[in-house]
Design a protein around this motif. Structure first.
Motif, PDB file in Angstrom:
ATOM      1  N   ASN A   1      53.226  12.358  67.300  1.00  0.00           N
ATOM      2  CA  ASN A   1      54.619  12.180  66.878  1.00  0.00           C
ATOM      3  C   ASN A   1      54.773  11.075  65.832  1.00  0.00           C
ATOM      4  OD1 ASN A   1      55.744  14.217  68.459  1.00  0.00           O
ATOM      5  ND2 ASN A   1      55.883  12.829  70.239  1.00  0.00           N
ATOM      6  N   ILE A   2      53.658  10.743  65.206  1.00  0.00           N
ATOM      7  CA  ILE A   2      53.706   9.685  64.194  1.00  0.00           C
ATOM      8  C   ILE A   2      53.450  10.248  62.807  1.00  0.00           C
ATOM      9  CG2 ILE A   2      52.551   7.588  63.370  1.00  0.00           C
ATOM     10  CD1 ILE A   2      51.990   6.943  66.321  1.00  0.00           C
ATOM     11  N   PHE A   3      52.518  11.126  62.748  1.00  0.00           N
ATOM     12  CA  PHE A   3      52.167  11.683  61.447  1.00  0.00           C
ATOM     13  C   PHE A   3      52.235  13.203  61.504  1.00  0.00           C
ATOM     14  CE2 PHE A   3      48.933  13.075  58.310  1.00  0.00           C
ATOM     15  CZ  PHE A   3      49.632  12.667  57.187  1.00  0.00           C
ATOM     16  N   TYR A   4      52.855  13.751  60.506  1.00  0.00           N
ATOM     17  CA  TYR A   4      53.004  15.203  60.430  1.00  0.00           C
ATOM     18  C   TYR A   4      52.384  15.694  59.130  1.00  0.00           C
ATOM     19  CZ  TYR A   4      56.508  14.473  64.047  1.00  0.00           C
ATOM     20  OH  TYR A   4      57.160  14.115  65.183  1.00  0.00           O
ATOM     21  N   LEU A   5      51.618  16.757  59.225  1.00  0.00           N
ATOM     22  CA  LEU A   5      50.982  17.323  58.043  1.00  0.00           C
ATOM     23  C   LEU A   5      51.248  18.822  58.038  1.00  0.00           C
ATOM     24  CD1 LEU A   5      49.020  16.761  55.652  1.00  0.00           C
ATOM     25  CD2 LEU A   5      47.175  17.445  57.211  1.00  0.00           C
ATOM     26  N   ASP A   6      51.817  19.302  56.938  1.00  0.00           N
ATOM     27  CA  ASP A   6      52.151  20.726  56.825  1.00  0.00           C
ATOM     28  C   ASP A   6      51.421  21.336  55.637  1.00  0.00           C
ATOM     29  OD1 ASP A   6      54.055  20.060  58.691  1.00  0.00           O
ATOM     30  OD2 ASP A   6      55.636  21.248  57.737  1.00  0.00           O
ATOM     31  N   GLY A   7      51.080  22.577  55.794  1.00  0.00           N
ATOM     32  CA  GLY A   7      50.562  23.322  54.646  1.00  0.00           C
ATOM     33  C   GLY A   7      51.154  24.716  54.639  1.00  0.00           C
ATOM     34  N   THR A   8      51.417  25.221  53.442  1.00  0.00           N
ATOM     35  CA  THR A   8      51.883  26.613  53.342  1.00  0.00           C
ATOM     36  C   THR A   8      51.084  27.312  52.261  1.00  0.00           C
ATOM     37  OG1 THR A   8      53.532  26.280  51.595  1.00  0.00           O
ATOM     38  CG2 THR A   8      54.252  25.866  53.851  1.00  0.00           C
ATOM     39  N   TYR A   9      50.963  28.608  52.395  1.00  0.00           N
ATOM     40  CA  TYR A   9      50.355  29.410  51.340  1.00  0.00           C
ATOM     41  C   TYR A   9      51.042  30.756  51.304  1.00  0.00           C
ATOM     42  CZ  TYR A   9      46.951  31.203  48.067  1.00  0.00           C
ATOM     43  OH  TYR A   9      46.376  31.716  46.939  1.00  0.00           O
TER      44      TYR A   9
END
Lengths: 555, 1001
Positions: B572-580
């Motif tokens: 709940n501290i770091f969020y990483l998102d990726g989309t393609y």
């Protein structure tokens, strides 16, 4: 790798796809309603309609030739007669109409023609010649309007050349002359060319040949001051091969009306506006020479007086009016006023009575009478008063352009028989062998102009007798007469006026340019779309100004 | 009236996706820890997002203002980075732009309702603004609007998310707590009052004419003059009550002044009396019932309005139904449908020709009394004959013997007889079915269908001024034209959602899905030619001359897409998102039509790491995204349009564009960093972002090229535009007690833009793209090295910083083709204050635009024709003026302007460079203000009313500051690129005041 990944995803998509086939998908991009290719004949007609409309129009937005030669003046909005060529982008508009709407249609037609089914190869050759000559005419217009222009590299958009370099105008002249010689040699006069799509000549190849040679004569004459030998050779070969020899062969388009109207009709009639009147320069010159064509070029203004008494002395009817009528002059027509209000221009409430032979205070003498007056009736004198070029000219008080020009299906003439005769007269004067003496050809030119305008043979002969050809001041004779005769062919008139420096035009006091234009400046868009080339051309011709003379305009 | 350059008749559809502007209204909606709707309808915790988005809820959107009938307009001033431009056209467009113009040809955001894209194109044609399609949505259906500003936020929308996305979430049905039906009714009435600072102030010293004499006709036999009927300017003879003149009314046999010379004085009733008071009435009834598993909402909205112009009216009926139903605890369904039926009459003409407002602002005689024109029209229209021009008795006839109009109709004749009509039907439906396989995996199938049908009828009444009208483009004195436009879009989505815990503190969620989208367009346009045979029969068959075949336009496009996303949550501290995402487009050539792109975003919750007591929440975020975009339909080849028959020979319009069979998708990439937080127990909230976008390899379907090439434009991939800027949102609660709360919401954004490169190579040298041309020789351009939206025209000639004056004439020298302005604003901002005290709430919104130049064609001509006050100061018309500047030799100019007694000699179009008429378009407006009162429960207890609220609302109440004289700098010609930089013949702005009543039962 990325491509494979993309294809994998799309492949997976196909599972839910309603249209899984790539070819089906791409077929959506074909237009279901409009054609992608047109027959060459349609393209020829499109190019012709555009060329004649936009070289003939009097609209302030396009060629402005009628102002360059000061034949027309403006009534209220006087920017264009003060040579404002910036606000309305006339250089851009004319440039585009010639290159895109005219030349390129002919160019596309040439490409399409190669693969079209045609009855015979002779006809195909004739059709190609038709397109080639049509293009040459447009090139002649462009090179004599702007000077250096894109030529050898032009019309190559399909090869990706979007910024064609400009070519030297003299080199273009040379190439056009050799193109004319070459194309004339390919014509088979006994075979057909295009059909009804040839809106000008209907496929008559003799007429096309004569047009090509007449354009050659125009180019040749322009070269006369800078390259007399080439001019002589070209003029004589053009004459030998056959020039336009009657009005029937003139390069003119009769508009159809309906969708495609004559531009003068659009400018003067259907617009519902009163923007233009003949210029004072034109009207005064014709007044001074008592030119019978005035009745056919213009409508008359009327000055009126109340009749006190009349006397008849032989063929002369002397009319005494209550007060002296200003504007009553020798040569004017006199009318009897029947009834109604006082229109400023002639209409059918007036009856022609005779022609003014003398004016002496309140007494006016009439000849050639067709009736008389009673005391108390009104006598009206037709007179012509042009607009001051470059100034405000209230429409009501000025002479107007004659209604015979203002039909939706009137013709637009680009290169006529009368012009060819004037050119031959000049050529003969310059010592070229073009079948006649300068005097004889000059006389024929003036008489032809008179005849084509409906002037009687007697009146035409009288005019010629009063204003004979002056071989010592031939530039003035030919320059002024050609300028008058070409009242409705303003580009031709401009070419004569530039070459012969007659008549003399005066830059109006509020003009936005340093002088009367002798060329059109380049399209503003060239400076942002083809900058390096147009800048080089501007410098090569001596500056992109309206007063920069074309290479042949040395006097 | 000066001549028109070109005429554009048929309709033009800008494929602009309307923008909604949303602004967080209070700290309530800025709930940092709330859940927001993101791309594809995916709900996310706002704190986990690595990109900027801003939500506006319905109360902020609608409650503080009058109902504009267009929710796009109501976003104005509410969202950082969202520029809203709304014009004053009746039923006109609101143009939305997020983070600047990213394409050479302009561009507007995609609008998405409940996860499915909808059309928001602006329609313009026949010199008329038909509005933007978002106006079809009933504002009462909207729960909230979320604005996705950057590429990373919208990357899942792919090609159409390039210009940002506006997500609209509709309301779900919610019954009363006791399980009974909930019924609400809201009603409003509003009226508009002209803001006189947006309308001309005439001089009152001189009457009609082009110079100071009565000269067009000789005096009448009694020695009195005729007015200068044909001269549509006010540079005429000086008024003198003792001078009797035969004015236009003296030609009208039905007039009490027929045959009479009347005193030469300024009109008692100027053009402002022409307008009517616009009223809007709106009523909405909502029925709803249900709970979380199954609920239903039905709403019906009726909106009727009339405009400023006489004989203008609009009626709009909107029906909506929303249902959510769970068949089983695992199978959920949702359905939303809306139907809008709209009927409009008398939209105002825009632009130069035949626009009554251009007459009032540019070409008019100050001696003409508008109410006399009204009376003349009604008297004559009662007995229409050819002799009285079928009622068109105008102030501007040819002369005393010809009462036909030369430049201008009687404006009443024009609005009562030559009015346009349009009918618009729109339906939009979405149905979805979701199955939960497990708590962590579900799959949704969704279909949406958006369809609109617009039918336009255009009338030119018998007796009108001749004008260009009809497909052949000829000038006629009557006619009828119609155009029917149908558009639809279908989207099929299949989307799987997943969520897994990788460890106790690390989890991942995301989607995997695909979409098929099909768009269809169909238009039919036909007109009479040569006039009408019979009066008052507006039918294509009532044509006086043979007509051209109707012009047909039809196309279908399809894009197949697949996409995937993964969102990692670390402690709940770091969020990483990726989309393609991968698209396969029908409009690009084979081999180039499949292309992919993606985004990466990160969010770090600093407030989890450092925890001072005053810091409630603090996040840092950053992202990078690339997106691709496809071409418009039918770009790969040139197609000919038929142009009519020349005798027996059919002609087409010439080819002017070089098609390109090798087009590539266009690309954009964006980088963004930002931070947001909440301090002092939510008394202060902030959100700051910096972004930089590069759009390159653009598809320019009509890149202008040298016409020496034989064409005027070419279809190419070229050009780079950069946008970069800052966005700031600030929420403050300066005062808060049990009963009283004061909120301040502020947003500010600055976008910088640069056209970096167009096209230069061996065969091209393009450094400018002409976007549009204004009457007066000024054009709007994208020019290399400048911000998008350069105004190009003539400027003064400068010498040592001084404008140069011709010493002979006293006129300024001019030089053409100069850069004289830029339409892009420097920054925009909004400040909203809301105060709540028990049941009373008040709010006001200040909306600010700084910069953005405007060329005024009205001033260009109006200063020449002598309408405005400044043209008659002192004796300038008799004596001329000495303009400030220097002569070419550098000496201070002392020459008085030549010939001042003739119109156009002193000032205006003929004498001044275009730059004289370029104004700074900045404004500060009191955009919204409201006072509301919610009746206390004690008052309504025991009645069937559960809640009652009454409010007094206002819109555009005060233009606090502006620089453009006599007009509103926001009132441009239409939507899309017509919303920039051109002030011409606009309707005045109205101050709208309304009363709203909302009752819930």
């Amino acid at each position: 790798m990325k491509k494979i990944f993309n294809k994998l995803i799309i492949g997976a998509l196909a599972v839910i796809s309603l249209s899984s086939c790539q070819r089906d998908l791409l077929s959506l991009n074909e237009n279901p309603k409009q054609p992608a290719i047109l027959p060459s004949e349609t393209l020829l007609a499109m190019g012709q309609q555009q060329f004649f409309y936009y070289t003939h129009t009097g609209s302030v937005n396009f060629n402005n030739y009628r102002f360059f030669v000061q034949q027309w003046a403006e009534t209220t909005y006087t920017d264009e007669t003060n040579y404002d060529l910036i606000t309305r982008n006339q250089p851009r508009n004319h440039w585009n109409r010639m290159y895109v709407y005219s030349l390129n249609n002919y160019e596309t037609a040439k490409k399409n023609l190669v693969a079209e089914p045609v009855a015979s190869e002779v006809i195909r050759t004739n059709m190609n010649a038709t397109l080639e000559i049509s293009q040459i005419v447009v090139w002649e217009n462009l090179v004599n309007t702007y000077g250096d222009i894109p030529y050898f590299d032009a019309l190559k958009a399909d090869e990706g050349n979007f910024a064609p370099k400009y070519d030297d105008d003299k080199a273009i002249y040379t190439d056009l002359l050799s193109r004319i010689t070459a194309v004339v040699a390919t014509i088979n006069e006994s075979a057909d060319g295009f059909g009804t799509g040839d809106l000008v000549y209907g496929g008559d190849m003799t007429k096309w040949k004569h047009l090509a040679n007449s354009v050659k004569l125009r180019l040749a004459l322009n070269l006369a001051d800078t390259d007399p030998a080439a001019a002589k050779a070209a003029a004589e070969s053009a004459y030998a091969s056959g020039l336009i020899s009657s009005d029937d062969e003139a390069y003119k388009l009769q508009f159809a009306g309906g969708t495609f109207n004559n531009p003068i009709y659009d400018d003067l009639e259907s617009s519902g506006r009163n923007d233009f009147v003949p210029s004072q320069l034109m009207v005064n010159m014709m007044n001074a020479k008592n030119d019978p064509r005035r009745h056919y070029y213009f409508t008359e203004n009327l000055a009126q007086g109340k009749v006190v008494s009349t006397t008849t002395v032989g063929p002369i009817l002397n009319v005494t009016t209550e007060t002296a009528v200003s504007n009553a002059q020798v040569g004017q027509r006199a009318y009897k006023f029947n009834a109604g209000n006082l229109p400023s221009q002639l209409d059918d409430t007036y009856t022609y009575v005779g022609e003014v032979s003398a004016v002496n205070g309140t007494e006016v003498s009439l000849i050639n009478t067709t009736g008389g007056f009673s005391a108390g009736e009104t006598i009206a004198f037709g007179y012509y008063q042009g607009g001051v070029f470059g100034s405000l000219n209230p429409f009501g008080g000025k002479t107007h352009i004659n209604a015979r020009y203002i039909f939706n299906n009137a013709e637009a003439k680009y290169l006529g028989y009368e012009e060819v005769l004037f050119m031959r007269a000049e050529a003969a004067q310059r010592g070229f062998n073009v079948g006649g003496t300068a005097l004889a050809l000059y006389n024929e030119a003036v008489l032809t102009s008179m005849e084509l305008n409906g002037v009687s043979t007697a009146d035409a002969a009288a005019y010629l007798a009063a204003h004979p050809y002056n071989a010592t001041n031939w530039k003035k004779s030919i320059g002024e007469e050609a300028w008058v005769a070409l009242f409705d062919s303003p580009f031709a008139a401009w070419t004569f006026a530039r070459r012969l420096d007659n008549p003399v035009f005066v830059n109006p006091p509020n003009s936005k340019t340093e002088g009367v234009p002798v060329r059109m400046i380049y399209s503003d868009q060239e400076y942002v779309l083809n900058k390096a080339n147009v800048t080089a051309a501007a410098s090569a011709i001596g500056g992109d100004k309206v007063i920069t003379k074309l290479f042949w305009d040395v006097n | 009236m000066k001549k028109l350059t070109t005429s554009v008749l048929a309709i033009v559809l800008t494929s602009s996706f309307a923008l909604v502007n949303a602004q967080v209204d209070t700290a309530r909606t800025q709930d940092i820890e709330g859940v927001v709707v993101t791309a594809l309808g995916i709900k996310r915790e706002k704190k986990s997002l690595g990109y900027a988005s801003q939500e506006v809820n319905s109360s902020a959107l609608t409650e503080g203002t009058t109902n504009t009938g267009n929710i796009a307009a109501q976003l104005s001033g509410k969202v950082a980075g969202l520029n809203v431009t709304t014009n004053s056209n009746f039923g006109g467009s609101s143009n939305l732009v997020i983070r600047g113009i990213k394409g050479i040809g302009g561009g507007n955001p995609l609008i998405v309702i409940d996860g499915s894209p909808v059309d928001n194109s602006s329609t313009y044609g026949f010199a008329t603004d038909y509005g933007n399609a978002l106006a079809d949505i009933n504002q009462e259906d909207v729960q909230s609007i979320n604005v996705l500003k950057g590429a990373a936020a919208s990357a899942l929308y792919g090609e159409r998310g390039l210009n940002g996305v506006i997500l609209i979430t509709t309301k779900n049905g919610r019954g009363n707590e006791d399980g009974s039906w909930g019924v609400s009714w809201s009603s409003s009435v509003q009226a508009g009052f002209i803001d006189k600072s947006t309308f001309p102030k005439y001089q009152n010293k001189y009457g009609g004419g082009y110079d100071m004499s009565f000269y067009t006709e000789d005096p009448a036999p009694d020695g009195n003059y005729y007015a200068n009927f044909a001269e549509d300017a006010s540079w005429g003879p000086m008024f003198d009550p003792n001078l009797l003149v035969y004015q236009w009314e003296s030609l009208d046999p039905t007039s009490p002044n027929y045959g009479k010379a009347t005193p030469w004085v300024a009109a008692k009733n100027g053009p402002i009396t022409f307008f009517e008071t616009p009223f809007t009435y709106s009523n909405t009834v909502t029925l709803q019932k249900g709970n979380r598993d199954r609920n239903l909402m039905f709403s019906y909205d009726n909106l009727t309005m009339n405009g400023l112009m006489p004989n203008s009216s609009m009626a709009k009926n909107t029906f909506s139904l929303k249902a959510n139903f769970d068949f089983t605890p695992k199978l959920h369904s949702s359905f939303y449908t809306t139907l809008t039926l709209q009927d409009t009459k008398g939209r105002n003409t825009t632009g130069y020709s035949d626009n009554i407002m251009s007459g009032f602002r540019q070409w008019w005689q100050t001696n003409v009394d508008v109410l006399s024109l009204r009376d003349a029209y009604f008297r004559n229209a009662a007995n229409p004959t050819a002799a009285n021009n079928y009622g068109n008795i105008t102030w501007n006839p040819y002369d005393s013997s010809n009462i036909r109009p030369i430049f201008w109709n009687n404006p009443y004749f024009q609005v009562y007889e030559s009015y346009p009509t349009d009918k618009r039907n729109r339906s939009f439906s979405i149905a979805s079915l979701t199955y939960d396989f497990t708590n962590n995996i579900n799959v949704m199938g969704r279909v949406s269908y958006d369809r609109s049908q617009l039918s336009i009828g255009n009338r030119l009444a018998v007796g009108s001024l001749a004008q260009t009208f009809g497909a052949a483009g000829n000038s006629v004195e009557s006619g009828y034209g119609r155009q029917d436009v149908q558009r639809n879009e279908v989207n099929y989505d299949l989307i799987g959602n997943y969520k897994f815990d990788i460890t106790d503190n690390i989890n991942v969620s995301g989607v995997l899905g695909g979409t098929i989208r099909r768009n269809y367009y169909n238009s039919l346009y036909a007109t009479t030619e040569g006039g009408l045979v019979l009066r008052n029969l507006y039918s294509l068959s009532n044509t006086a001359a043979p007509t051209l075949a109707p012009a047909e336009t039809e196309w279908t496009t399809q894009t197949n897409s697949g996409y995937a996303s993964a969102s990692f949550d670390f402690y709940n501290i770091f969020y990483l998102d990726g989309t393609y995402r991968v698209d396969e487009s029908s409009t690009l050539p084979a081999g180039n039509n499949i292309y992919g792109y993606g985004s990466v975003t990160g969010a770090l919750i600093l407030s989890e790491l450092v925890k001072p007591s005053w810091l409630k929440f603090w996040k840092l975020r950053a992202n990078y995204a690339e997106v691709g975009s496809t071409a418009d339909p039918l770009q790969l080849q040139y197609y000919y349009n038929a142009a009519g028959f020349f005798g027996d020979v059919g002609l087409s319009n010439s080819q002017t564009r070089q098609p390109n069979e090798n087009l590539l998708p266009q690309r954009a990439k964006e980088f963004e960093i930002g931070t947001e937080g909440s301090l002092f127990n939510n008394r202060v909230t902030f959100d700051v972002a910096y972004y930089k976008t590069q759009t390159f390899n653009q598809i320019l379907p009509n890149l202008p090229v040298s016409s020496g090439a034989g064409i005027t434009t070419a279809s190419v991939n070229a050009g780079q535009i950069d946008n970069w800027g800052y966005e700031v949102q600030l929420g403050l609660v300066p005062f808060k007690t049990q009963d009283f709360q004061w909120n301040i919401d502020l947003n500010w954004s600055q976008n910088r833009n640069k056209v970096v490169e167009l096209l230069h190579n061996e065969f091209s040298d393009v450094s400018n793209v002409l976007i549009s041309t204004f009457q007066g020789g000024v054009s709007l351009n994208a020019r290399e090295g400048e911000a998008w939206g350069t105004l190009v025209g003539s400027d003064y000639v400068w010498l040592n910083g001084q404008p140069v004056i011709n010493p002979t004439t006293g006129y300024y020298l001019r030089q053409g083709n100069q850069i004289i302005g830029n339409v892009t604003p420097d920054w925009i901002g909004g400040i909203r204050n809301s105060l709540n005290y028990k049941g009373i709430s008040a709010s006001f919104l200040i909306d600010i635009r700084q910069g953005g130049d405007v060329f005024s064609t009205d001033m260009y001509y109006g200063l020449a024709t002598g309408l405005y006050e400044e043209t008659a100061v002192g004796n300038v018309r008799e004596e001329g003026v000495i303009w400030p500047g220097v002569n070419p030799n550098g000496n201070v100019n002392t020459t008085v302007t030549a010939n001042p007694t003739a119109f156009g000699s002193l000032d205006g179009y003929s004498r001044m460079p275009n730059s004289r008429f370029v104004y700074d378009g900045s404004y500060v407006k009191l955009r919204e203000a409201s006072i509301g009162y919610t009746l206390p429960q004690s008052l309504i207890a025991g009645t069937f009313v559960r809640e009652a609220k009454v409010s007094l609302v206002g819109r555009n109440l005060w233009i606090i500051s502006k620089n453009l004289p006599y007009a509103d700098p926001e009132n441009m010609v239409g939507g899309g690129n017509r919303s920039y930089g051109w002030s011409i013949g606009s309707l005045p702005t109205t101050r709208d005041i309304g009363l709203n009543v909302t009752l819930k039962f």
